[in-house]
Design a protein around this motif. Sequence first.
Motif, short mmCIF file in Angstrom:
data_model
loop_
_atom_site.label_atom_id
_atom_site.label_comp_id
_atom_site.label_asym_id
_atom_site.label_seq_id
_atom_site.Cartn_x
_atom_site.Cartn_y
_atom_site.Cartn_z
N THR A 1 -55.16 44.94 -56.77
CA THR A 1 -55.70 45.03 -58.13
C THR A 1 -57.08 45.67 -58.05
O THR A 1 -57.65 45.82 -56.96
CB THR A 1 -55.82 43.64 -58.78
N PHE A 2 -57.60 46.05 -59.19
CA PHE A 2 -58.98 46.53 -59.22
C PHE A 2 -59.93 45.35 -58.96
O PHE A 2 -59.52 44.19 -59.04
CB PHE A 2 -59.30 47.18 -60.57
N MET A 3 -61.18 45.64 -58.63
CA MET A 3 -62.12 44.59 -58.25
C MET A 3 -62.32 43.56 -59.35
O MET A 3 -62.65 42.40 -59.07
CB MET A 3 -63.46 45.22 -57.86
N ASP A 4 -62.15 43.97 -60.61
CA ASP A 4 -62.32 43.02 -61.70
C ASP A 4 -61.02 42.27 -62.02
O ASP A 4 -60.94 41.53 -63.01
CB ASP A 4 -62.84 43.72 -62.96
N GLY A 5 -59.98 42.48 -61.19
CA GLY A 5 -58.71 41.81 -61.40
C GLY A 5 -57.74 42.58 -62.26
O GLY A 5 -56.61 42.13 -62.50
N GLY A 6 -58.15 43.73 -62.75
CA GLY A 6 -57.28 44.54 -63.61
C GLY A 6 -56.10 45.13 -62.85
O GLY A 6 -56.15 45.33 -61.64
N ILE A 7 -55.02 45.42 -63.58
CA ILE A 7 -53.81 45.99 -62.98
C ILE A 7 -54.12 47.39 -62.46
O ILE A 7 -54.75 48.21 -63.13
CB ILE A 7 -52.67 46.04 -64.01
N LEU A 8 -53.66 47.66 -61.26
CA LEU A 8 -53.88 48.95 -60.62
C LEU A 8 -53.23 50.06 -61.43
O LEU A 8 -52.11 49.92 -61.93
CB LEU A 8 -53.28 48.93 -59.21
N GLY B 1 -46.37 42.35 -57.39
CA GLY B 1 -47.42 42.77 -58.30
C GLY B 1 -46.97 43.88 -59.23
O GLY B 1 -45.81 44.30 -59.23
N SER B 2 -47.92 44.38 -60.03
CA SER B 2 -47.62 45.38 -61.04
C SER B 2 -48.55 46.57 -60.91
O SER B 2 -49.66 46.47 -60.37
CB SER B 2 -47.76 44.79 -62.45
N VAL B 3 -48.10 47.72 -61.41
CA VAL B 3 -48.90 48.93 -61.36
C VAL B 3 -48.54 49.79 -62.56
O VAL B 3 -47.39 49.82 -63.01
CB VAL B 3 -48.68 49.71 -60.04
N LEU B 4 -49.53 50.48 -63.10
CA LEU B 4 -49.31 51.46 -64.17
C LEU B 4 -49.31 52.85 -63.55
O LEU B 4 -50.28 53.25 -62.91
CB LEU B 4 -50.40 51.36 -65.24
N ILE B 5 -48.22 53.58 -63.72
CA ILE B 5 -48.12 54.96 -63.24
C ILE B 5 -48.41 55.88 -64.41
O ILE B 5 -47.74 55.81 -65.46
CB ILE B 5 -46.70 55.25 -62.68
N HIS B 6 -49.40 56.74 -64.27
CA HIS B 6 -49.80 57.65 -65.35
C HIS B 6 -49.60 59.09 -64.86
O HIS B 6 -50.38 59.60 -64.06
CB HIS B 6 -51.26 57.41 -65.74
N GLN B 7 -48.53 59.71 -65.33
CA GLN B 7 -48.21 61.10 -64.98
C GLN B 7 -48.81 62.00 -66.06
O GLN B 7 -48.25 62.18 -67.14
CB GLN B 7 -46.68 61.25 -64.90
N LYS B 8 -49.97 62.58 -65.78
CA LYS B 8 -50.71 63.33 -66.79
C LYS B 8 -50.21 64.76 -66.96
O LYS B 8 -50.29 65.34 -68.05
CB LYS B 8 -52.20 63.38 -66.43
N MET B 9 -49.69 65.36 -65.90
CA MET B 9 -49.50 66.81 -65.90
C MET B 9 -48.16 67.26 -66.47
O MET B 9 -48.07 68.35 -67.03
CB MET B 9 -49.68 67.34 -64.47
N PHE B 10 -47.10 66.45 -66.33
CA PHE B 10 -45.79 66.87 -66.79
C PHE B 10 -45.17 65.77 -67.64
O PHE B 10 -45.10 64.62 -67.22
CB PHE B 10 -44.87 67.20 -65.61
#
Length: 435
Positions: free
Chosen positions: A299-306, A333-342
């Motif tokens: 997770t991120f240092m503040d506990g947020g979802i990666l 755990g959980s993760v957000l995948i952000h595909q910006k380009m396509f």
Amino acid sequence: MSAFEVTGGRQLKGDIHPQGAKNEALQILAAVLLTAEPVTISNIPDILDVNLLLELLEDIGVKITRTDRHSCILQADDINQDYLASEAFRKKGGKLRGSVMLAGPMLARFKKAYIPKPGGDKIGRRRLDTHIIGFEKLGAKFEYDEEAGCFKLSASQLTGTYMLLDEPSVTGTANIVMAAVLAEGITTIYNAACEPYLQQLCHMLNRMGARITGIGSNLLQIEGVTTLKGTTHRMLPDMIEIGSFIGLAAMTQSEITIKNAGVAHLGVIPDKFAQLGIQFSITGDDIHIPAQDSYEIQTFMDGGILTIYDHPWPGFTPDLLSIVLVVATQAIGSVLIHQKMFESRLFFTDKLIDMGAQIILCDPHRATVIGLGRKHNLRGISMSSPDIRAGQALLIAALSAEGKSIIQNIEQIDRGYQYIDQRLNNIGAAIRRID
């Protein structure tokens, strides 16, 4: 059409050697058109896209001598420029997006070029504006032939200039660089792409006699020369395949060593897989991934979802987001995948959901993966590969799943991965190629 029948649930073990870089090959092979002298290239991947480009080069008159399946001597001393205006070229070149890379060197050396309507992956809009605008700033004129479905470019003389690219397009930067090396005067390209493959192209051109400075940065300066000579060049290992093998090892709880991985050129790729909890060690130029019972997403240092997202180099390559998404399905755990380009690259997630993965497709660009932590294995299904990278991701999912899977349209996988079934079978996979 062929398909893969995959029996999942097997642990793999052994050494695997990555192929030569596909994306580098499409640029390097096009660059041989800039000189009449022989150019020797090695570590060429034996894949459909690259072999189709080699066919196109032969069709326009490049003499090609294969010293083995992965090495060629190419000489462009008798080019049939008229072939590029033919229907045969438009038909064959339209199947391969990499055919656009012929435009820069043809325009530089012969002062005219044709770009067929590009084919390739169906992963969303992939515009050619950066290429065309760059050529125009160098002095080229272009028109679109709607009936023939191709762009026509011409110039009496290319002249160096300053340009600020609207996007750091890798193929756009490469095409403009190849056009500028024989232009008159100095060309400055700001917001240039700086991927390792583009660096490889610039170093090769400099060995041929070009004068390019700023390599590895987003500010390139090119002092035009009148002619270029021959050279030798070796492709880097394919970073996308290396990332795929790291993910494959984790998903299948396998012990794999990736040999001669070109670690110095991988950028943040190892770090991103480490964020998913995957353990590995680097010895020399080899990457060893031990068998892991489980792996936990940080997770991120503040506990947020990666969040893992793509970004121009030295950011994370978009070509590996499909692999990361699949690997996350069996993580803790959980993760957000952000595909910006396509905007269409995440649509293959419906197949993973059918296999039992927990994924929320938020919109065309974002997906949230809730890792199953191996509490529930994926199950084998029948599916179809929509593009090169999603196809490889689905293959990894099938290898980790319970039961058998059928992956259709594997020509998409063959476009980017050489002998992938044979190489994985050699370390314990069960993949059968069927009609």
